[in-house]
Scaffold this motif. Structure first.
Motif, PDB file in Angstrom:
ATOM      1  N   CYS A  67      -5.948  -6.959  -4.111  1.00 39.53           N
ATOM      2  CA  CYS A  67      -7.397  -6.896  -4.344  1.00 39.53           C
ATOM      3  C   CYS A  67      -8.005  -5.565  -3.913  1.00 39.53           C
ATOM      4  CB  CYS A  67      -8.099  -8.052  -3.639  1.00 39.53           C
ATOM      5  SG  CYS A  67      -7.889  -9.636  -4.500  1.00 39.53           S
ATOM      6  N   HIS A  68      -7.192  -4.649  -3.429  1.00 37.99           N
ATOM      7  CA  HIS A  68      -7.671  -3.298  -3.112  1.00 37.99           C
ATOM      8  C   HIS A  68      -7.221  -2.357  -4.228  1.00 37.99           C
ATOM      9  CE1 HIS A  68      -9.276  -3.491   1.104  1.00 37.99           C
ATOM     10  NE2 HIS A  68      -8.691  -4.675   1.026  1.00 37.99           N
ATOM     11  N   GLN A  69      -7.620  -2.700  -5.446  1.00 35.64           N
ATOM     12  CA  GLN A  69      -7.202  -1.982  -6.646  1.00 35.64           C
ATOM     13  C   GLN A  69      -8.371  -1.207  -7.251  1.00 35.64           C
ATOM     14  OE1 GLN A  69      -3.899  -2.102  -8.099  1.00 35.64           O
ATOM     15  NE2 GLN A  69      -3.420  -2.965  -6.097  1.00 35.64           N
ATOM     16  N   ALA A  70      -8.048  -0.372  -8.224  1.00 39.31           N
ATOM     17  CA  ALA A  70      -9.071   0.466  -8.849  1.00 39.31           C
ATOM     18  C   ALA A  70      -9.828  -0.278  -9.947  1.00 39.31           C
ATOM     19  CB  ALA A  70      -8.433   1.735  -9.410  1.00 39.31           C
ATOM     20  N   GLU A  71      -9.136  -0.696 -10.991  1.00 38.07           N
ATOM     21  CA  GLU A  71      -9.813  -1.233 -12.169  1.00 38.07           C
ATOM     22  C   GLU A  71      -9.626  -2.731 -12.372  1.00 38.07           C
ATOM     23  OE1 GLU A  71     -11.926   0.499 -13.791  1.00 38.07           O
ATOM     24  OE2 GLU A  71     -11.470   2.318 -12.670  1.00 38.07           O
ATOM     25  N   ALA A  72      -8.511  -3.269 -11.889  1.00 37.17           N
ATOM     26  CA  ALA A  72      -8.231  -4.685 -12.126  1.00 37.17           C
ATOM     27  C   ALA A  72      -7.408  -5.250 -10.980  1.00 37.17           C
ATOM     28  CB  ALA A  72      -7.475  -4.860 -13.442  1.00 37.17           C
ATOM     29  N   PRO A  73      -7.651  -6.510 -10.610  1.00 39.77           N
ATOM     30  CA  PRO A  73      -6.849  -7.125  -9.546  1.00 39.77           C
ATOM     31  C   PRO A  73      -5.415  -7.372  -9.998  1.00 39.77           C
ATOM     32  CG  PRO A  73      -8.267  -8.753 -10.576  1.00 39.77           C
ATOM     33  CD  PRO A  73      -8.653  -7.431 -11.161  1.00 39.77           C
ATOM     34  N   ARG A  74      -4.548  -7.537  -9.026  1.00 44.13           N
ATOM     35  CA  ARG A  74      -3.145  -7.852  -9.296  1.00 44.13           C
ATOM     36  C   ARG A  74      -2.847  -9.265  -8.815  1.00 44.13           C
ATOM     37  NH1 ARG A  74      -0.250  -3.494 -11.995  1.00 44.13           N
ATOM     38  NH2 ARG A  74      -1.792  -1.804 -11.962  1.00 44.13           N
ATOM     39  N   VAL A  87     -11.108  -7.691 -15.064  1.00 49.84           N
ATOM     40  CA  VAL A  87     -11.360  -6.305 -14.664  1.00 49.84           C
ATOM     41  C   VAL A  87     -12.363  -6.278 -13.515  1.00 49.84           C
ATOM     42  CG1 VAL A  87     -10.834  -5.358 -16.939  1.00 49.84           C
ATOM     43  CG2 VAL A  87     -13.181  -6.055 -16.386  1.00 49.84           C
ATOM     44  N   ARG A  88     -12.494  -5.120 -12.901  1.00 47.73           N
ATOM     45  CA  ARG A  88     -13.377  -4.963 -11.748  1.00 47.73           C
ATOM     46  C   ARG A  88     -14.836  -5.246 -12.084  1.00 47.73           C
ATOM     47  NH1 ARG A  88     -14.196  -2.594  -6.952  1.00 47.73           N
ATOM     48  NH2 ARG A  88     -11.987  -2.126  -6.706  1.00 47.73           N
ATOM     49  N   GLY A  89     -15.321  -4.666 -13.162  1.00 46.81           N
ATOM     50  CA  GLY A  89     -16.745  -4.760 -13.461  1.00 46.81           C
ATOM     51  C   GLY A  89     -17.553  -3.784 -12.620  1.00 46.81           C
ATOM     52  N   LYS A  90     -18.867  -3.904 -12.687  1.00 43.93           N
ATOM     53  CA  LYS A  90     -19.740  -2.937 -12.019  1.00 43.93           C
ATOM     54  C   LYS A  90     -19.713  -3.049 -10.502  1.00 43.93           C
ATOM     55  CE  LYS A  90     -23.060  -2.316 -15.791  1.00 43.93           C
ATOM     56  NZ  LYS A  90     -24.488  -2.419 -16.200  1.00 43.93           N
ATOM     57  N   ASN A  91     -19.556  -4.263  -9.989  1.00 41.69           N
ATOM     58  CA  ASN A  91     -19.679  -4.447  -8.537  1.00 41.69           C
ATOM     59  C   ASN A  91     -18.462  -5.107  -7.895  1.00 41.69           C
ATOM     60  OD1 ASN A  91     -19.904  -7.005  -9.530  1.00 41.69           O
ATOM     61  ND2 ASN A  91     -21.999  -7.370  -8.776  1.00 41.69           N
ATOM     62  N   GLY A  92     -17.342  -5.140  -8.617  1.00 45.79           N
ATOM     63  CA  GLY A  92     -16.135  -5.723  -8.058  1.00 45.79           C
ATOM     64  C   GLY A  92     -16.029  -7.221  -8.204  1.00 45.79           C
ATOM     65  N   HIS A  93     -16.992  -7.837  -8.894  1.00 50.73           N
ATOM     66  CA  HIS A  93     -16.998  -9.290  -9.077  1.00 50.73           C
ATOM     67  C   HIS A  93     -16.568  -9.704 -10.480  1.00 50.73           C
ATOM     68  CE1 HIS A  93     -19.006 -10.647  -5.284  1.00 50.73           C
ATOM     69  NE2 HIS A  93     -19.308  -9.361  -5.250  1.00 50.73           N
ATOM     70  N   GLY A  94     -15.977  -8.784 -11.228  1.00 51.00           N
ATOM     71  CA  GLY A  94     -15.540  -9.100 -12.577  1.00 51.00           C
ATOM     72  C   GLY A  94     -16.519  -8.605 -13.623  1.00 51.00           C
ATOM     73  N   SER A  95     -16.158  -8.828 -14.867  1.00 52.82           N
ATOM     74  CA  SER A  95     -17.019  -8.383 -15.971  1.00 52.82           C
ATOM     75  C   SER A  95     -18.163  -9.372 -16.178  1.00 52.82           C
ATOM     76  CB  SER A  95     -16.198  -8.272 -17.258  1.00 52.82           C
ATOM     77  OG  SER A  95     -15.780  -9.561 -17.682  1.00 52.82           O
ATOM     78  N   LEU A 122     -13.113  -8.169  -5.638  1.00 57.45           N
ATOM     79  CA  LEU A 122     -12.291  -7.013  -5.293  1.00 57.45           C
ATOM     80  C   LEU A 122     -12.929  -6.232  -4.147  1.00 57.45           C
ATOM     81  CD1 LEU A 122     -11.358  -5.587  -8.806  1.00 57.45           C
ATOM     82  CD2 LEU A 122      -9.745  -6.414  -7.102  1.00 57.45           C
ATOM     83  N   ALA A 123     -12.094  -5.568  -3.369  1.00 61.46           N
ATOM     84  CA  ALA A 123     -12.624  -4.660  -2.352  1.00 61.46           C
ATOM     85  C   ALA A 123     -13.405  -3.545  -3.043  1.00 61.46           C
ATOM     86  CB  ALA A 123     -11.478  -4.070  -1.539  1.00 61.46           C
ATOM     87  N   PRO A 124     -14.419  -2.982  -2.384  1.00 57.94           N
ATOM     88  CA  PRO A 124     -15.160  -1.867  -2.992  1.00 57.94           C
ATOM     89  C   PRO A 124     -14.219  -0.756  -3.448  1.00 57.94           C
ATOM     90  CG  PRO A 124     -16.246  -2.597  -0.992  1.00 57.94           C
ATOM     91  CD  PRO A 124     -14.934  -3.330  -1.050  1.00 57.94           C
ATOM     92  N   LEU A 125     -14.614  -0.068  -4.481  1.00 61.24           N
ATOM     93  CA  LEU A 125     -13.765   0.983  -5.035  1.00 61.24           C
ATOM     94  C   LEU A 125     -13.445   2.056  -3.996  1.00 61.24           C
ATOM     95  CD1 LEU A 125     -12.339   1.840  -7.610  1.00 61.24           C
ATOM     96  CD2 LEU A 125     -14.413   3.062  -8.298  1.00 61.24           C
ATOM     97  N   SER A 126     -14.373   2.307  -3.085  1.00 60.67           N
ATOM     98  CA  SER A 126     -14.125   3.300  -2.030  1.00 60.67           C
ATOM     99  C   SER A 126     -13.000   2.864  -1.096  1.00 60.67           C
ATOM    100  CB  SER A 126     -15.397   3.536  -1.213  1.00 60.67           C
ATOM    101  OG  SER A 126     -15.794   2.336  -0.555  1.00 60.67           O
ATOM    102  N   MET A 127     -12.703   1.562  -1.085  1.00 56.02           N
ATOM    103  CA  MET A 127     -11.651   1.024  -0.225  1.00 56.02           C
ATOM    104  C   MET A 127     -10.371   0.743  -1.011  1.00 56.02           C
ATOM    105  SD  MET A 127     -14.089  -1.523   2.024  1.00 56.02           S
ATOM    106  CE  MET A 127     -12.778  -2.216   3.021  1.00 56.02           C
ATOM    107  N   ARG A 128     -10.223   1.402  -2.133  1.00 55.87           N
ATOM    108  CA  ARG A 128      -9.017   1.222  -2.951  1.00 55.87           C
ATOM    109  C   ARG A 128      -7.789   1.712  -2.185  1.00 55.87           C
ATOM    110  NH1 ARG A 128      -6.127   4.831  -5.543  1.00 55.87           N
ATOM    111  NH2 ARG A 128      -7.727   6.437  -5.277  1.00 55.87           N
TER     112      ARG A 128
END
Length: 202
Positions: A67-74, A87-95, A122-128
């Protein structure tokens, strides 16, 4: 006269033997001293960067990194892309059409097959952490600009102690692999790392 000469020869032989023994003893002592100088101290302190190793053994497992991914969870232990093309979406909660909360509830469901915890995202993108090695993850965890604005070791520890998404890793449901140590041991490792100034491996 012959006895005197024999006596002298005997004394000379003993002297030579004594000299050889002394030389051999000195050589042995020199060799031992050289070996001792080259050997590491018996109780050499480990490098401070090694304090992050037990922390890394947890945070770099699939339960965290997925869940510390860039564009999509694993998913799963071998980090396959999430099914349903999430996918991540705008705020990490999906599309907009497929939010994380559409499937992931406040607890595990479907007999544990669908993981869940409050505010699943997902974790924030800054925490990828995707693509980072142990040193990179360590540096990110201590950097307020990339760790959720946590400026002290105590704040990092508090996050790891109380965040439901972190705690989920020890109750992942189904047959998912657990972290290699208990949550209590993980917190102790974090405390030791923080007390040393949050050092990172070289």
């Amino acid at each position: 006269m012959r006895r005197l000469q024999k006596g002298r020869h005997g004394l000379a032989g003993l002297a030579r033997l004594g000299t050889r023994a002394a030389i051999a003893s000195m050589a042995a002592m020199a060799a031992m001293a050289a070996a001792a100088a080259m050997a590491p101290p018996a109780h050499a302190a480990p490098e401070k960067g090694a304090l992050f190793d037990p922390v890394a053994s947890v945070v770099m497992t699939p339960r965290c990194v997925n869940c510390h991914q860039a564009e999509a969870p694993r998913q799963k232990d071998f980090a396959v892309l999430h099914a349903q093309q999430v996918v991540r979406g705008k705020n990490g909660h999906g599309s907009a059409v497929l939010q994380c909360a559409a499937c992931h509830q406040g607890t595990n469901t479907a007999g544990g097959k669908v993981p869940g915890a409050p505010n699943w995202h997902l974790a924030p993108l800054s925490m990828r952490w995707q693509g980072l090695d142990k040193k990179g993850v360590c540096r990110q965890m201590r950097d307020p600009a990339r760790n959720g604005n946590r400026k002290t070791g105590e704040q990092v520890i508090e996050h790891m102690k109380t965040d439901p998404l972190v705690l989920w890793a020890w109750q992942p449901g189904a047959s998912r692999t657990l972290p290699p140590m208990s949550h209590e041991a993980f917190v102790r490792a974090l405390e030791q790392w923080a007390a040393a100034g949050m050092p990172c491996p070289d």
